[in-house]
Design a protein around this motif. Structure first.
Motif, PDB file in Angstrom:
ATOM      1  N   ARG A   1      53.881  20.625  36.707  1.00 39.62           N
ATOM      2  CA  ARG A   1      53.780  20.480  38.162  1.00 39.62           C
ATOM      3  C   ARG A   1      52.313  20.517  38.594  1.00 39.62           C
ATOM      4  O   ARG A   1      51.874  19.697  39.416  1.00 39.62           O
TER       5      ARG A   1
ATOM      6  N   LEU B   1      63.274  21.223  38.235  1.00 44.08           N
ATOM      7  CA  LEU B   1      63.073  20.105  37.311  1.00 44.08           C
ATOM      8  C   LEU B   1      63.515  18.811  37.992  1.00 44.08           C
ATOM      9  O   LEU B   1      62.813  17.785  37.908  1.00 44.08           O
ATOM     10  N   ASN B   2      64.671  18.843  38.665  1.00 41.05           N
ATOM     11  CA  ASN B   2      65.158  17.650  39.378  1.00 41.05           C
ATOM     12  C   ASN B   2      64.183  17.214  40.457  1.00 41.05           C
ATOM     13  O   ASN B   2      63.937  16.007  40.626  1.00 41.05           O
TER      14      ASN B   2
ATOM     15  N   ILE C   1      61.281  15.518  38.752  1.00 36.64           N
ATOM     16  CA  ILE C   1      61.650  14.176  38.294  1.00 36.64           C
ATOM     17  C   ILE C   1      61.628  13.208  39.482  1.00 36.64           C
ATOM     18  O   ILE C   1      61.103  12.089  39.397  1.00 36.64           O
TER      19      ILE C   1
ATOM     20  N   SER D   1      58.064  12.460  40.522  1.00 39.72           N
ATOM     21  CA  SER D   1      57.349  11.534  39.626  1.00 39.72           C
ATOM     22  C   SER D   1      57.894  10.115  39.799  1.00 39.72           C
ATOM     23  O   SER D   1      57.150   9.140  39.712  1.00 39.72           O
ATOM     24  N   LYS D   2      59.197   9.981  40.079  1.00 38.36           N
ATOM     25  CA  LYS D   2      59.791   8.642  40.310  1.00 38.36           C
ATOM     26  C   LYS D   2      59.171   8.023  41.551  1.00 38.36           C
ATOM     27  O   LYS D   2      58.812   6.836  41.555  1.00 38.36           O
TER      28      LYS D   2
ATOM     29  N   ASP E   1      66.691  24.247  36.908  1.00 39.00           N
ATOM     30  CA  ASP E   1      67.264  22.898  36.945  1.00 39.00           C
ATOM     31  C   ASP E   1      66.911  22.214  38.259  1.00 39.00           C
ATOM     32  O   ASP E   1      66.561  21.031  38.290  1.00 39.00           O
TER      33      ASP E   1
END
Lengths: 49, 225, 233
Positions: B217, A36-37, A40, A43-44, A33
């Motif tokens: 990734r 993944l955060n 994210i 990518s933002k 998790d």
């Protein structure tokens, strides 16, 4: 060690073992998790740039 | 994944019911007394341990010939859970042995086979953590699983032959079960199925998601550059 | 394939035996193990044949780990491994060549371990010598078949000796049981053998060792190409 004690220790061992594996799974899930955060977030940041 | 969650729930309920079967329904064994009740968990653990290693073995063969990473993931996850079950089998077997025979360890063919399998899969898990390309790791792991599993019958026969030269002081565990004991042990084996399958499915999903994330990734890093 | 295997074995043996270090590292390890274990004996105390043969086989197996690690390390420099893979022959020839070279090196080492065992562990030749020799040969074949296959597994890895040991030793348990039983019969004289030895039992141990050899040689022939390929770690 009498028979009841042996039975108790065996049960303790089984549930400790299965519990430890469940703890391991939970730890891996929280690590995932977290990664993944961070993906994210990364990518933002790229999209904003 | 929902069906596995329901399976886990059924497993927990069956586990609760198995307590009644073990402590109330199944009679107490005459010679070993209450300590014999360890058998009702020891046997399912051993059974599912071997099933797990068998799944790992078959997946390893499928990986080597089809080169599909999903077989490698299944092989790794089965080996991991099989290792856990082998550890628990050995621990419960030792406790039972200590109580029944006065020794923590004996060259019983089944215990010896489980211990050798435990060592082989411990080495397998060590290899899985080593730094190498994914495909190479998968091939190396598959080879270890295959030769480890092929070794099992040889270990069993050699341990049995070894024990025959040192006369067996200990009576065999398995003889002469009453009907209620047989029902209880079969129910416990089925209960562990409802625990084993959801664990396998959940861990497999987790490993798959981890690999997907790694791919994502890598792709992001590549696009960045 | 056999011709290629013999060429590879010849090349490896020439490289190892002509170098100054060569086999000495593996030999010294085995000898040290036998010597250090002899420290557990009181003065004049005789070790049981079973314990002595266990020690002999432990030394042989540790020696064999170093031998195969050495054999496969020969091609690690300058990507020489790729050169071997480009040979116009089946890649299993590499396994067979390394197996033959390893077998010869292990036999040379054991020729030195056996007198060391007699000297340090107070042993003498026993009654069932022929069966013991057959047992040693069959066990060496099995050990080298496994070692040659798994040696390829550890090429280029850090900590390769330890990883090879922890994978190899559990696999060799059935073979080592047969080896220890058969070689202990070669050390025990008639007075030490508790009852008349059942010849059927000896044949069963030989059969077990033979089954192990057959199984692992076939498995190695099938699985070796998956391990020894062009991937660099």
């Amino acid at each position: 060690m009498n028979a009841i004690q042996a039975l108790t220790y065996a049960n303790i061992a089984i549930w400790l073992g299965i519990g430890a594996y469940c703890f391991f799974l939970a730890k891996k899930q929280s690590e995932m998790d977290r990664r993944l955060n961070s993906l994210i977030l990364q990518s933002k940041t790229e999209n904003d740039a | 994944m929902k069906k596995y969650a329901y399976m886990a729930l059924i497993g927990v309920l069956c586990l609760a019911f198995s307590q009644f079967l073990i402590y109330d329904y199944a009679p107490t064994e005459r010679t070993m007394g209450y300590a014999q009740k360890i058998f009702y968990y020891h046997l399912p653990l051993a059974w599912w341990c071997f099933v797990s290693f068998f799944i790992s073995f078959v997946s390893a063969i499928l990986y080597l010939f089809k080169k599909n990473m999903c077989y490698d993931r299944l092989s790794a996850v089965s080996a991991e859970i099989g290792f856990l079950l082998a550890t628990l089998t050995l621990v419960t077997g030792s406790i039972w042995g200590r109580q029944s025979w006065g020794v923590w360890w004996t060259w019983d063919p089944r215990l010896t086979t489980t211990l050798v399998l435990w060592f082989i899969y411990a080495a397998y898990l060590v290899v899985r953590t080593m730094a190498m390309p994914n495909e190479k790791r998968a091939a190396v792991s598959a080879v270890i699983t295959i030769i480890g599993f092929l070794d099992v019958p040889l270990v069993f026969f050699s341990a049995r032959l070894w024990r025959s030269i040192h006369p067996a002081v200990f009576a065999s565990k398995g003889g002469g079960l009453e009907a209620e004991m047989v029902h209880t042990v079969i129910f416990c084996v089925l209960t562990f199925a409802f625990i084993y399958i959801p664990l396998l499915a959940f861990r497999l999903k987790q490993v798959q998601q981890l690999q997907s994330m790694e791919t994502l990734r890598t792709r992001m890093l590549y696009e960045e550059n | 394939m056999l011709k290629t295997a013999l060429l590879i074995a010849q090349k490896d043996l020439r490289l190892i035996l002509t170098r100054s270090a060569g086999l000495s590292q593996a030999l010294l390890l085995g000898l040290l193990l036998v010597f250090l274990f002899s420290l557990s004996l009181q003065t004049g105390e005789k070790l049981s044949p079973q314990a002595a043969s266990t020690m002999f086989w432990l030394s042989s197996v540790f020696c064999q780990v170093l031998i195969f690690q050495m054999l496969y390390a020969l091609e690690e420099q300058n990507s020489a491994r790729v050169g071997l893979q480009l040979l116009p022959s089946q890649v299993q020839a590499v396994w067979l060549g390394k197996f033959l070279a390893g077998m010869l090196l292990l036999l040379i080492a054991q020729v030195i371990f056996i007198p060391a065992m007699f000297v340090f562990l107070n042993q003498s030749l026993g009654f069932y010598l022929f069966h013991a020799c057959v047992g040693i040969l069959l066990t060496d074949i099995g050990i080298c078949a496994c070692g040659s296959l798994l040696g390829a597994l550890c090429v280029g890895q850090s900590g390769k000796e330890s990883i090879l040991s922890i994978i190899l030793f559990p696999l060799l348990v059935p073979l080592l049981l047969a080896a220890i039983r058969l070689s202990s019969l070669g050390l025990a004289d008639l007075s030490e053998i508790p009852s008349v030895v059942d010849h059927a039992e000896i044949l069963r141990w030989h059969g077990l060792a033979l089954a192990f050899d057959a199984l692992f040689c076939s498995a190695a022939l099938v699985l070796f190409p998956f391990l020894y390929n062009g991937d660099d770690s």
